[in-house]
Design an enzyme around this catalytic site. Structure first.
Site, PDB file in Angstrom:
ATOM      1  N   LYS A  83       0.847  -1.192   0.000  1.00 52.94           N
ATOM      2  CA  LYS A  83       0.000   0.000   0.000  1.00 52.94           C
ATOM      3  C   LYS A  83       0.885   1.245   0.000  1.00 52.94           C
ATOM      4  CE  LYS A  83      -4.307   1.048   2.420  1.00 52.94           C
ATOM      5  NZ  LYS A  83      -4.962   0.926   3.730  1.00 52.94           N
TER       6      LYS A  83
HETATM    7  C1  E4P Z   1      -8.285   1.976   3.586  1.00 51.12           C
HETATM    8  O1  E4P Z   1      -7.545   1.125   3.154  1.00 51.12           O
HETATM    9  C2  E4P Z   1      -8.139   2.592   4.903  1.00 51.12           C
HETATM   10  O2  E4P Z   1      -7.467   1.679   5.749  1.00 51.12           O
HETATM   11  C3  E4P Z   1      -9.443   2.911   5.577  1.00 51.12           C
HETATM   12  O3  E4P Z   1     -10.551   2.524   4.798  1.00 51.12           O
HETATM   13  C4  E4P Z   1      -9.509   4.277   6.139  1.00 51.12           C
HETATM   14  O4  E4P Z   1     -10.752   4.452   6.768  1.00 51.12           O
HETATM   15  P1  E4P Z   1     -11.042   5.638   7.809  1.00 51.12           P
HETATM   16  O5  E4P Z   1     -11.260   6.883   7.027  1.00 51.12           O
HETATM   17  O6  E4P Z   1     -12.289   5.194   8.514  1.00 51.12           O
HETATM   18  O7  E4P Z   1      -9.837   5.716   8.704  1.00 51.12           O
END
Ligand code: E4P
Length: 217
Positions: A83
């Protein structure tokens, strides 16, 4: 639509994986913090639970640092998906890692142009953050629609991974638009199955069944 769970909590992952409905996992530095675990140790454990891709995020912000960290993360297991943040260096690392055969997830996407660049960089997944856009007073789902149109216009293979999902409505709307994947917090995944008429109907069936005095088998 594929379902990923957005957590680094191994107990939650195990429980949801047992349903057979889980296609992968996404983590991020905040979720690792919440788990209270060492990133390598917890990521390895998660990769052993699910067969699908497990997104593990780099924390370096420069290309060389990202590549160095990506190599460390990739060694954890075969199902690691690297990522990377949606920055110039992140896109450059995405292009390089993809060309080397790694799965990549470009994260923190808040515009259609950013998603276009991620697709051109060969990302396996693009992660538009629906909930955070809604929090800022705009419509996160509009971004999913825009990305769907752009990717379909050019037959990009990058998969739209609807992220920052907060509600069951987010899941339904992302599915209606045609997001390829939704990464969903455990609580929202469990809420998807709930309907008061299902509970009411089941109670009525069971009450009538008890009156028959019968048993199956
Ligand atoms: C995506 O990969 C992120 O880990 C996640 O969806 C972020 O979500 P949040 O905005 O609730 O922290």
């Amino acid at each position: 639509m594929k379902f990923f769970v957005d957590t680094a909590d191994v107990d939650e992952i195990r429980e949801i994986n047992e349903t057979g409905l889980l296609d992968g996992v996404t983590t991020n530095p905040s979720l690792i913090l919440k788990s209270g675990r060492d990133i390598t140790e917890v990521t390895k454990e998660i990769c052993g639970i699910v067969d699908g891709p497990v997104s593990a995020e780099v924390t370096a912000t420069d290309f060389d640092g990202m590549m160095r960290e990506a190599k460390v993360l990739a060694k954890i297991a075969d199902n690691i998906c690297i990522k990377l943040p949606l920055t110039m260096d992140g896109l450059k690392a995405c292009k390089k890692l993809t060309s080397e055969g790694h799965q990549t997830n470009v994260t923190l996407c808040f515009s259609a142009n950013q998603a276009l660049l991620a697709a051109k960089a060969g990302a396996t997944y693009i992660s538009p953050f629906i909930g955070r856009i809604d929090d800022a007073g705009a419509d996160g789902m509009e971004l999913i629609e825009e990305i769907r149109s752009i990717y379909d216009n050019y037959d990009f293979e990058t998969q739209i991974l609807a992220a920052s999902i907060r509600t069951v409505m987010h899941v339904k709307e992302a599915a209606l638009i045609g997001a390829d994947v939704a990464t969903v917090p455990p609580g929202v995944i469990k809420a998807l199955v709930k309907h008061p008429l299902t509970d009411k109907g089941l109670d009525a069936f069971l009450a009538d069944w008890a009156k028959t005095g019968q048993k199956i088998g």
